[in-house]
Scaffold this motif. Structure first.
Motif, short mmCIF file in Angstrom:
data_model
loop_
_atom_site.label_atom_id
_atom_site.label_comp_id
_atom_site.label_asym_id
_atom_site.label_seq_id
_atom_site.Cartn_x
_atom_site.Cartn_y
_atom_site.Cartn_z
N ALA A 322 40.07 158.19 79.84
CA ALA A 322 39.47 159.21 80.39
C ALA A 322 40.26 160.68 80.15
CB ALA A 322 38.89 159.14 81.65
N VAL A 323 41.58 160.53 80.91
CA VAL A 323 42.52 161.41 81.01
C VAL A 323 42.93 161.92 79.61
CG1 VAL A 323 44.89 162.10 81.46
CG2 VAL A 323 43.62 160.62 83.22
N THR A 324 43.21 160.99 78.66
CA THR A 324 43.42 161.36 77.11
C THR A 324 42.51 162.04 76.64
OG1 THR A 324 44.93 159.13 76.97
CG2 THR A 324 44.14 160.55 74.98
N GLY A 325 41.21 161.69 76.91
CA GLY A 325 40.14 162.43 76.42
C GLY A 325 39.95 163.84 76.79
N PHE A 326 40.30 163.92 78.12
CA PHE A 326 40.07 165.51 78.89
C PHE A 326 41.37 166.24 78.25
CE2 PHE A 326 40.81 168.51 82.03
CZ PHE A 326 39.73 168.80 82.43
N ILE A 327 42.38 165.69 77.90
CA ILE A 327 43.61 166.78 77.37
C ILE A 327 43.21 166.98 76.05
CG2 ILE A 327 45.97 166.59 76.72
CD1 ILE A 327 46.51 164.73 79.35
N VAL A 328 42.74 165.96 75.14
CA VAL A 328 42.59 166.23 73.71
C VAL A 328 41.33 167.35 73.38
CG1 VAL A 328 41.61 165.04 71.67
CG2 VAL A 328 43.47 164.07 72.95
N LEU A 426 34.21 167.88 78.49
CA LEU A 426 35.04 167.87 79.84
C LEU A 426 34.51 167.22 81.05
CD1 LEU A 426 36.56 171.39 79.33
CD2 LEU A 426 37.83 169.03 78.77
N PRO A 427 33.20 167.53 81.62
CA PRO A 427 32.79 166.95 82.72
C PRO A 427 32.58 165.39 82.46
CG PRO A 427 31.22 168.34 81.80
CD PRO A 427 32.37 168.48 81.04
N CYS A 428 32.21 165.08 80.95
CA CYS A 428 32.03 163.68 80.65
C CYS A 428 33.10 162.94 81.08
CB CYS A 428 31.44 163.52 79.13
SG CYS A 428 29.89 164.17 78.73
N TYR A 429 34.23 163.27 80.62
CA TYR A 429 35.53 162.62 80.63
C TYR A 429 35.95 162.41 82.42
CZ TYR A 429 36.40 162.32 75.81
OH TYR A 429 36.31 161.93 74.53
N CYS A 430 35.51 163.42 82.87
CA CYS A 430 35.82 163.45 84.48
C CYS A 430 35.04 162.32 85.18
CB CYS A 430 35.27 164.72 85.00
SG CYS A 430 36.61 166.19 84.75
#
Length: 445
Positions: A322-328, A426-430
């Motif tokens: 989740a964190v990696t996806g948000f950053i990418v 972004l909200p998806c990864y959150c």
């Protein structure tokens, strides 16, 4: 169902575990190949049916919405047939969907293509509903994510091959086709080329239909173990959940399904829009760009297979994804289309096609997404006992995210441009991060 009871249920004496793993591996390969054909099919049908980007994304919508419409009916079929026969039924339905591509290709009518996509998605629904809990139960719970990761390697390896095979089989006899070229051709010449492109779909899809039909017959005869979900998990007797009579009373399951909704949405956006976005900024070989996303997913699955549960727990892997996806995703929004720096660093020395930084980052979402599906399934199905089949169907319904979120992306793309539209992830990864930290531990409302 205790761990001992599970092992007895699925590993009777005289049956090698190699046969079930190999058999389910074949199914996961089929999932990947058929699912990620969409990455090549979407830009292809955009040209054949002369569609807008928003209309083209309805190809993915009809494919994935089948998981919502058909999940519970397919679960009922699964309860009557059992997991093994259900797999054969699913393969047969997919074969029928492939046959429907013949009249679709002959008429070049977009609604017929959408119907064929819906039927294929319906067949995959029962296959997914049967095979995912099967592989979860094929060993101890702590290593379930690693087993699904192994299946994911096969699934995404097929996803790497699918766009390349599609382009080779369907476009090999045709000139280098793209939307810009079609727009410059005289009307009669353009119509003839579109007809040739459409008809070129027939032979590959007939071949797939025959192969899937034969495989359905083979699965009827395989010596697979039987999954029994007739008892309630022992932990249930120690918690308020012991009185649960409906799957909606299991928060960790419901929140898991919501997490899968968001996950499949971002996975499909990464895999199916990379070709559309790449084409829009002039990247060559746009129908093969999905393969870059799939290669990144294969690397992610390989890493998960090596580290879970030996070094990293399922929950930690999910949080890291989740964190990696948000950053990418943030990187995609702010990256420069004119720069090739990231691909030059990562694979410039290999001679493989280099990509703009935005496209490279979209592909790298595959790495971030890889372990989400394998981690959510065992966490969400934990302690469901006799409700496992229904719980699996609910999780499968979460695949609707692959139908809805790409269309949302398409709508935003028309308003803000393709690059900024990726903010929808972004909200998806959150939410996926929330599930990893707290949601998967919530056993009562």
């Amino acid at each position: 169902m205790t761990s001992h009871a599970q092992s007895q249920a699925i590993a009777p004496k005289g049956i090698s575990r190699f046969i079930p793993i190999l058999s389910i591996g074949v199914l996961f390969f089929i999932f990947g190949f058929i699912t990620w054909l969409n990455g090549a099919l979407i830009p292809f049908l955009q040209m054949v049916c002369e569609l807008s980007e928003m209309q083209a994304l309805f190809i993915a919508f009809c494919f994935y919405i089948a998981y919502v419409v058909m999940a519970l009916p397919m679960a009922k079929i699964l309860e009557k047939t059992g997991y093994q026969k259900g797999m054969s039924v699913g393969l047969g339905i997919i074969a029928i969907g492939c046959v429907l591509f013949v009249p679709a290709a002959l008429t070049a009518l977009f609604p017929v293509f959408l119907l064929a996509q819906f039927v294929v998605g319906s067949g995959l629904t029962i296959l997914q509903t049967a095979s995912n809990p099967f592989i979860v139960r094929l060993g101890n719970e702590e290593s379930a994510a690693a087993r699904i990761a192994f299946m994911g390697l096969l699934n995404k390896a097929a996803g790497v091959l699918a766009p390349i095979v599609f382009t080779t089989l369907v476009l090999s006899g045709l000139p280098e086709v793209n939307q810009e070229l079609l727009n410059t051709l005289p009307e009669m010449e353009r119509a003839a080329l579109i007809n040739d492109m459409s008809v070129s779909l027939i032979q590959p899809y007939v071949g797939m239909a025959v192969a899937l039909g034969l495989l359905a017959l083979v699965f009827m005869r395989l010596p697979l173990p039987v999954i029994e979900d007739n008892t309630v998990a022992s932990v249930d007797t120690l918690s308020p959940a012991s009185q649960n009579t409906q799957i909606w009373q299991y928060p960790h399951l419901v929140l898991g399904a919501i997490s899968l909704f968001f996950y499949v949405g971002v996975e499909v956006i990464a895999g199916d829009t990379i070709g559309l976005y790449g084409s829009s900024i002039g990247v060559e070989n746009a129908t093969t760009l999905t393969s870059f996303t799939m290669v990144a997913m294969v690397l992610g699955y390989a890493l998960g297979l090596l580290t879970i549960p030996r070094f990293v727990s399922q929950q930690a892997a999910l949080l890291g994804s989740a964190v990696t996806g948000f950053i990418v995703t943030l990187g995609i929004v702010f990256a420069d289309d004119s720069s090739l720096l990231i691909s030059e660093i990562l694979w410039g020395w290999t001679g493989i096609q280099q990509l703009p930084d935005t496209v490279t980052l979209i592909a790298l979402l595959g790495f971030a997404n890889a372990m989400v599906w394998p981690a959510i399934w065992p966490l969400a199905l934990k302690d469901l006992g006799k409700y496992t089949a229904q719980g699996s169907a609910l999780l499968i319904m979460g695949i609707a995210g692959g139908a809805i979120l790409p269309v949302v992306y398409g709508g935003l793309s028309g308003l803000t441009g393709g690059q900024l539209a990726y903010m929808v992830m972004l909200p998806c990864y959150c939410f996926i991060g929330y599930y990893a930290l707290w949601g998967c531990r919530k056993y009562t409302w």
